[in-house]
Design a protein around this motif. Sequence first.
Motif, PDB file in Angstrom:
ATOM      1  N   TYR A   1      16.248 -25.626  64.688  1.00 48.62           N
ATOM      2  CA  TYR A   1      15.061 -25.005  64.542  1.00 48.62           C
ATOM      3  C   TYR A   1      14.574 -26.483  65.504  1.00 48.62           C
ATOM      4  N   ALA A   2      15.025 -27.313  65.876  1.00 50.62           N
ATOM      5  CA  ALA A   2      14.637 -28.320  66.477  1.00 50.62           C
ATOM      6  C   ALA A   2      15.190 -27.846  68.494  1.00 50.62           C
ATOM      7  N   CYS A   3      16.347 -27.442  68.395  1.00 51.57           N
ATOM      8  CA  CYS A   3      15.678 -26.659  69.920  1.00 51.57           C
ATOM      9  C   CYS A   3      15.640 -25.800  70.383  1.00 51.57           C
ATOM     10  N   ASP A   4      14.079 -24.957  69.551  1.00 49.47           N
ATOM     11  CA  ASP A   4      14.061 -24.064  68.933  1.00 49.47           C
ATOM     12  C   ASP A   4      12.477 -24.649  69.164  1.00 49.47           C
TER      13      ASP A   4
ATOM     14  N   MET B   1       8.551 -18.493  61.571  1.00 50.87           N
ATOM     15  CA  MET B   1       7.914 -19.581  60.609  1.00 50.87           C
ATOM     16  C   MET B   1       7.009 -18.059  59.798  1.00 50.87           C
ATOM     17  N   LYS B   2       7.486 -17.823  59.287  1.00 52.04           N
ATOM     18  CA  LYS B   2       6.407 -17.000  57.958  1.00 52.04           C
ATOM     19  C   LYS B   2       5.153 -16.861  57.442  1.00 52.04           C
ATOM     20  N   ASP B   3       3.691 -16.483  58.016  1.00 56.02           N
ATOM     21  CA  ASP B   3       2.006 -16.532  57.710  1.00 56.02           C
ATOM     22  C   ASP B   3       2.964 -16.529  55.983  1.00 56.02           C
ATOM     23  N   GLU B   4       2.113 -18.090  55.423  1.00 50.77           N
ATOM     24  CA  GLU B   4       2.655 -17.805  54.090  1.00 50.77           C
ATOM     25  C   GLU B   4       1.572 -19.461  54.562  1.00 50.77           C
ATOM     26  N   THR B   5       0.370 -19.591  52.863  1.00 50.51           N
ATOM     27  CA  THR B   5      -0.292 -20.221  52.821  1.00 50.51           C
ATOM     28  C   THR B   5      -0.150 -20.996  51.265  1.00 50.51           C
ATOM     29  N   SER B   6       0.041 -22.253  51.548  1.00 51.70           N
ATOM     30  CA  SER B   6       0.525 -23.390  50.604  1.00 51.70           C
ATOM     31  C   SER B   6      -0.154 -23.755  50.294  1.00 51.70           C
ATOM     32  N   SER B   7      -0.989 -24.476  48.635  1.00 48.99           N
ATOM     33  CA  SER B   7      -1.844 -25.764  48.681  1.00 48.99           C
ATOM     34  C   SER B   7      -1.533 -26.729  48.419  1.00 48.99           C
ATOM     35  N   ARG B   8      -0.139 -27.309  47.864  1.00 50.14           N
ATOM     36  CA  ARG B   8       0.206 -28.531  48.489  1.00 50.14           C
ATOM     37  C   ARG B   8       0.436 -29.461  50.011  1.00 50.14           C
ATOM     38  N   GLY B   9      -1.034 -30.296  49.204  1.00 47.20           N
ATOM     39  CA  GLY B   9      -0.799 -31.305  50.336  1.00 47.20           C
ATOM     40  C   GLY B   9      -0.706 -30.854  51.587  1.00 47.20           C
ATOM     41  N   PRO B  10       0.114 -31.589  52.506  1.00 47.10           N
ATOM     42  CA  PRO B  10       0.366 -31.587  54.134  1.00 47.10           C
ATOM     43  C   PRO B  10       0.968 -30.457  54.376  1.00 47.10           C
ATOM     44  N   PHE B  11       1.800 -29.238  52.632  1.00 42.69           N
ATOM     45  CA  PHE B  11       1.928 -28.005  53.385  1.00 42.69           C
ATOM     46  C   PHE B  11       1.236 -27.121  53.356  1.00 42.69           C
TER      47      PHE B  11
ATOM     48  N   SER C   1       0.172 -33.369  59.217  1.00 44.25           N
ATOM     49  CA  SER C   1       1.051 -33.352  59.490  1.00 44.25           C
ATOM     50  C   SER C   1       1.552 -31.742  58.933  1.00 44.25           C
ATOM     51  N   ILE C   2       2.131 -31.023  59.786  1.00 47.99           N
ATOM     52  CA  ILE C   2       2.611 -29.388  57.976  1.00 47.99           C
ATOM     53  C   ILE C   2       3.982 -29.941  58.282  1.00 47.99           C
ATOM     54  N   CYS C   3       3.691 -30.037  56.788  1.00 49.86           N
ATOM     55  CA  CYS C   3       5.372 -30.627  56.578  1.00 49.86           C
ATOM     56  C   CYS C   3       6.301 -30.124  55.602  1.00 49.86           C
ATOM     57  N   ARG C   4       7.396 -29.725  56.529  1.00 49.21           N
ATOM     58  CA  ARG C   4       8.243 -28.586  55.803  1.00 49.21           C
ATOM     59  C   ARG C   4       9.542 -28.863  55.085  1.00 49.21           C
ATOM     60  N   ALA C   5      10.138 -28.446  54.582  1.00 47.45           N
ATOM     61  CA  ALA C   5      11.666 -28.602  53.897  1.00 47.45           C
ATOM     62  C   ALA C   5      11.994 -28.329  53.892  1.00 47.45           C
ATOM     63  N   ILE C   6      14.037 -28.222  54.393  1.00 43.49           N
ATOM     64  CA  ILE C   6      14.731 -26.798  54.648  1.00 43.49           C
ATOM     65  C   ILE C   6      15.510 -26.577  53.373  1.00 43.49           C
ATOM     66  N   GLY C   7      15.296 -25.591  52.600  1.00 45.03           N
ATOM     67  CA  GLY C   7      16.878 -25.449  51.102  1.00 45.03           C
ATOM     68  C   GLY C   7      17.649 -25.203  51.552  1.00 45.03           C
ATOM     69  N   LYS C   8      17.804 -26.125  50.236  1.00 42.42           N
ATOM     70  CA  LYS C   8      19.398 -25.841  50.128  1.00 42.42           C
ATOM     71  C   LYS C   8      19.892 -24.467  50.304  1.00 42.42           C
ATOM     72  N   LYS C   9      19.209 -23.685  49.701  1.00 42.43           N
ATOM     73  CA  LYS C   9      19.932 -21.789  49.307  1.00 42.43           C
ATOM     74  C   LYS C   9      19.612 -21.125  50.964  1.00 42.43           C
ATOM     75  N   THR C  10      18.977 -21.636  51.219  1.00 44.82           N
ATOM     76  CA  THR C  10      17.690 -20.647  52.283  1.00 44.82           C
ATOM     77  C   THR C  10      18.466 -20.594  53.378  1.00 44.82           C
ATOM     78  N   HIS C  11      18.310 -21.861  53.559  1.00 42.02           N
ATOM     79  CA  HIS C  11      18.745 -22.319  55.254  1.00 42.02           C
ATOM     80  C   HIS C  11      17.286 -22.348  56.090  1.00 42.02           C
ATOM     81  N   ASP C  12      15.758 -22.487  55.103  1.00 43.41           N
ATOM     82  CA  ASP C  12      15.209 -21.400  56.309  1.00 43.41           C
ATOM     83  C   ASP C  12      13.818 -22.618  56.005  1.00 43.41           C
ATOM     84  N   LEU C  13      12.954 -22.422  56.653  1.00 41.94           N
ATOM     85  CA  LEU C  13      11.541 -23.771  56.883  1.00 41.94           C
ATOM     86  C   LEU C  13      10.347 -22.197  55.397  1.00 41.94           C
ATOM     87  N   ARG C  14      10.097 -23.029  54.517  1.00 35.27           N
ATOM     88  CA  ARG C  14       9.548 -22.666  53.473  1.00 35.27           C
ATOM     89  C   ARG C  14       9.222 -23.688  53.123  1.00 35.27           C
ATOM     90  N   SER C  15       7.568 -23.596  52.266  1.00 35.27           N
ATOM     91  CA  SER C  15       6.598 -24.790  51.639  1.00 35.27           C
ATOM     92  C   SER C  15       7.824 -25.243  50.605  1.00 35.27           C
TER      93      SER C  15
END
Length: 252
Positions: free
Chosen positions: A53-56, A1-11, A238-252
Motif C-alpha cells: 500500500y505504501a508503494c502504491d 480502497m472500497k467505498d464505506e462509511t464508518s462512524s468511528r472517529g478518524p475512521f 486524518s484517515i486512520c486505517r488498520a490492516i487486519g490480520k485475516k484480510t490483510h486489506d484496508l478496513r475500518s
Amino acid sequence: MKDETSSRGPFIGLSQYVRMTNTCKKTGCDLKIIVNADDLGESLPINGAIRRYACDGLISSASLLPNGPGFEDALKVVRDCDDLSIGAHLNLTQFSSLSRSPVLVDAGITDENGCFTGAAKWNSSSRLSFDRSTSEAVYEEWRLQLTKLYDCKISITHIDGHNHVHYYYRFMPIIKRLQKQFGIKRIRIRDVKPITFYGFFNSSLEKKMPPLDRQVSNLIWNCLLKAIPPRTCSQSTSICRAIGKKTHDLRS
C-alpha cells in the motif's frame, strides 16, 4: 480502497473523503490527508500488505510495534519506503514486554513469562490496580519501546497505542512525560462526534456512534491532552486505517 462509511472517529469512508474534497475546493482551503496503517511489525503478512500500500501511494503513515514478532522485517519496510512516516505503536497488551518488570506481573499486565495478558486493553472488562510503582513500570516499558525505535534510527512522527491502550486517563502523565523526553508532539486523539437532536430518537444510534457519556469523556481527554504541556497536535483530520490480520486489506 472500497467505498464505506464508518462512524468511528478518524475512521472515515471514501464517500466522506470525496465530500470533504469538494467542500475544500469550493472554499479554497487546502486539504491534507494522512492515511495511517497500524500494526507494522506484528507479522510478516501485515508488513507485506503495508509495503504494497505504501508503494502504491495508498498510505502515507504507519504505526510500528516495537515488540512485534515481525519487527526486524518491518525495519526493511521502513528503509524501503522513504516517504512513509512512522509512528510509535506503544504496546501493553500483546506479545512480550521489553522491561520484564515484576511489577507488571503483580499488576496482571504481564504473566510470569513476561508476556502481556491483554488485561490492559482500553475496552477490557478487567479491573487493574494501579499505584505509583505500576505507573513507573508502565513508563519504563514504553520508554524502552521508544528507545528501541530511536536506536534503529527511526524518526518518530506520532504516538498511538496498540488496542488504544494510550486512551487510559491514568496514562496521561506517562504520555506527557514521554512527549517531553522524546520531543514528540503528535498523538492520535479519541473519537468525538456531535450528538444531534435527531440522534436521541434514532433507534440505531448505538450502531452509529458511541454513547453520550463516552463522547463527553472523549472530549475531556482530548482537551486535557492539548492543554497540559508539552504542546500536543492531534490526528483528528486524518484517515486512520488498520490492516487486519485475516484480510490483510484496508478496513475500518
